[in-house]
Motif scaffolding. Structure first.
Motif, PDB file in Angstrom:
ATOM      1  N   UNK A  10       0.836  -1.185   0.000  1.00 60.90           N
ATOM      2  CA  UNK A  10       0.000   0.000   0.000  1.00 60.90           C
ATOM      3  C   UNK A  10       0.879   1.246   0.000  1.00 60.90           C
ATOM      4  N   UNK A  11       1.970   1.169   0.737  1.00 59.27           N
ATOM      5  CA  UNK A  11       2.892   2.298   0.791  1.00 59.27           C
ATOM      6  C   UNK A  11       3.524   2.534  -0.560  1.00 59.27           C
ATOM      7  N   UNK A  12       3.947   1.435  -1.223  1.00 56.72           N
ATOM      8  CA  UNK A  12       4.565   1.567  -2.535  1.00 56.72           C
ATOM      9  C   UNK A  12       3.558   2.106  -3.559  1.00 56.72           C
ATOM     10  N   UNK A  13       2.340   1.623  -3.482  1.00 55.46           N
ATOM     11  CA  UNK A  13       1.314   2.106  -4.413  1.00 55.46           C
ATOM     12  C   UNK A  13       1.048   3.597  -4.147  1.00 55.46           C
ATOM     13  N   UNK A  14       0.989   3.920  -2.910  1.00 58.24           N
ATOM     14  CA  UNK A  14       0.761   5.318  -2.533  1.00 58.24           C
ATOM     15  C   UNK A  14       1.874   6.214  -3.050  1.00 58.24           C
ATOM     16  N   UNK A  15       3.130   5.786  -2.855  1.00 56.25           N
ATOM     17  CA  UNK A  15       4.275   6.567  -3.330  1.00 56.25           C
ATOM     18  C   UNK A  15       4.295   6.639  -4.860  1.00 56.25           C
ATOM     19  N   UNK A  16       3.904   5.554  -5.519  1.00 51.54           N
ATOM     20  CA  UNK A  16       3.867   5.549  -6.975  1.00 51.54           C
ATOM     21  C   UNK A  16       2.796   6.511  -7.477  1.00 51.54           C
ATOM     22  N   UNK A  17       1.643   6.502  -6.826  1.00 54.19           N
ATOM     23  CA  UNK A  17       0.581   7.423  -7.212  1.00 54.19           C
ATOM     24  C   UNK A  17       1.014   8.872  -6.998  1.00 54.19           C
ATOM     25  N   UNK A  18       1.708   9.089  -5.939  1.00 59.97           N
ATOM     26  CA  UNK A  18       2.173  10.455  -5.661  1.00 59.97           C
ATOM     27  C   UNK A  18       3.185  10.889  -6.720  1.00 59.97           C
ATOM     28  N   UNK A  19       4.057   9.994  -7.103  1.00 57.07           N
ATOM     29  CA  UNK A  19       5.049  10.332  -8.120  1.00 57.07           C
ATOM     30  C   UNK A  19       4.368  10.496  -9.471  1.00 57.07           C
ATOM     31  N   UNK A  21       1.211  11.361 -10.096  1.00 59.16           N
ATOM     32  CA  UNK A  21       0.360  12.552 -10.107  1.00 59.16           C
ATOM     33  C   UNK A  21       1.157  13.827  -9.802  1.00 59.16           C
ATOM     34  N   UNK A  22       2.395  13.669  -9.554  1.00 53.10           N
ATOM     35  CA  UNK A  22       3.317  14.759  -9.234  1.00 53.10           C
ATOM     36  C   UNK A  22       2.815  15.591  -8.059  1.00 53.10           C
ATOM     37  N   UNK A  23       2.402  14.963  -7.053  1.00 55.90           N
ATOM     38  CA  UNK A  23       1.897  15.606  -5.844  1.00 55.90           C
ATOM     39  C   UNK A  23       3.018  16.384  -5.140  1.00 55.90           C
ATOM     40  N   UNK A  24       4.223  15.809  -5.036  1.00 57.61           N
ATOM     41  CA  UNK A  24       5.260  16.620  -4.383  1.00 57.61           C
ATOM     42  C   UNK A  24       5.534  17.917  -5.162  1.00 57.61           C
ATOM     43  N   UNK A  25       5.463  17.891  -6.452  1.00 53.16           N
ATOM     44  CA  UNK A  25       5.658  19.111  -7.246  1.00 53.16           C
ATOM     45  C   UNK A  25       4.539  20.122  -7.002  1.00 53.16           C
ATOM     46  N   UNK A  26       3.302  19.562  -6.917  1.00 56.40           N
ATOM     47  CA  UNK A  26       2.163  20.439  -6.656  1.00 56.40           C
ATOM     48  C   UNK A  26       2.284  21.051  -5.269  1.00 56.40           C
ATOM     49  N   UNK A  27       2.684  20.220  -4.326  1.00 60.05           N
ATOM     50  CA  UNK A  27       2.866  20.734  -2.954  1.00 60.05           C
ATOM     51  C   UNK A  27       3.981  21.768  -2.953  1.00 60.05           C
ATOM     52  N   UNK A  28       5.054  21.449  -3.678  1.00 63.59           N
ATOM     53  CA  UNK A  28       6.185  22.375  -3.766  1.00 63.59           C
ATOM     54  C   UNK A  28       5.739  23.684  -4.418  1.00 63.59           C
ATOM     55  N   UNK A  29       4.966  23.593  -5.521  1.00 61.34           N
ATOM     56  CA  UNK A  29       4.464  24.799  -6.176  1.00 61.34           C
ATOM     57  C   UNK A  29       3.555  25.589  -5.239  1.00 61.34           C
ATOM     58  N   UNK A  30       2.695  24.865  -4.553  1.00 59.15           N
ATOM     59  CA  UNK A  30       1.782  25.512  -3.626  1.00 59.15           C
ATOM     60  C   UNK A  30       2.560  26.211  -2.524  1.00 59.15           C
ATOM     61  N   UNK A  31       3.573  25.510  -1.993  1.00 59.76           N
ATOM     62  CA  UNK A  31       4.386  26.127  -0.939  1.00 59.76           C
ATOM     63  C   UNK A  31       5.178  27.312  -1.486  1.00 59.76           C
ATOM     64  N   UNK A  32       5.699  27.159  -2.713  1.00 62.10           N
ATOM     65  CA  UNK A  32       6.434  28.264  -3.328  1.00 62.10           C
ATOM     66  C   UNK A  32       5.515  29.467  -3.561  1.00 62.10           C
ATOM     67  N   UNK A  33       4.308  29.177  -4.044  1.00 62.13           N
ATOM     68  CA  UNK A  33       3.346  30.256  -4.277  1.00 62.13           C
ATOM     69  C   UNK A  33       2.984  30.938  -2.968  1.00 62.13           C
ATOM     70  N   UNK A  34       2.803  30.116  -1.950  1.00 58.63           N
ATOM     71  CA  UNK A  34       2.466  30.672  -0.635  1.00 58.63           C
ATOM     72  C   UNK A  34       3.633  31.490  -0.100  1.00 58.63           C
TER      73      UNK A  34
END
Length: 159
Positions: A10-19, A21-34
């Motif tokens: 489940x962890x691997x699937x979760x990490x794969x989905x995050x990669x 969907x580029x969630x860390x990039x979105x979070x990074x963009x959101x944090x950068x924007x903030x």
């Protein structure tokens, strides 16, 4: 298959989905924007603070100028009031001097009138007394003509 396997899967699937969907990039963009928004807000706050300080300095300068002007106005008003008081005092003194002089003139005139009246009365009494004395001693006809001419002479000299 135990629970550890499924948790890892489940962890691997979760990490794969995050990669994927580029969630860390979105979070990074959101944090950068903030962060950029916060930076802009801080810059705006700094700019507003500087403007406020400039306005405060300007108003303090204007207040000092207004206080100075008010002080000048008060000083001018005091000088003018003192001038008005001194002028009023001088006018009052002049008025008193004029009124005193006028009163003294009236008193002097009244004294002269009284002296003239007393002299006139004394002359009239003296003339009557002289007339009676002369009438007793001198002939009535001669006396009347002489008395009349003397009386006219004395009255002419008095007037």
């Amino acid at each position: 298959m135990d629970a550890t396997f499924w948790a890892t899967a489940a962890l691997l699937i979760f990490l794969a989905l995050m990669a994927y969907l580029r969630i860390p990039g979105m979070i990074s963009k959101s944090l950068d924007a903030r962060a950029e928004r916060i930076r802009n807000d801080l810059e705006e706050a700094r700019r507003l603070r500087e403007e406020a300080q400039q306005l405060l300095a300007e108003y303090q300068r204007k207040r000092k100028e207004a206080e100075q002007e008010a002080g000048d106005i008060v000083a001018a008003a005091k000088r003018e009031a003192e001038l008005l008081v001194s002028e009023a005092k001088q006018k009052t003194e002049d008025y008193v001097v004029r009124r005193t002089a006028l009163a003294e003139q009236k008193i002097a005139q009244a004294e002269r009138d009284a002296v003239n009246e007393v002299r006139s009365s004394a002359v009239d009494i003296a003339i009557e007394a002289a007339g009676k004395l002369l009438a007793d001693k001198v002939d009535a006809r001669a006396d009347a003509a002489l008395f009349k001419s003397t009386l006219d002479d004395v009255k002419a000299k008095l007037n």
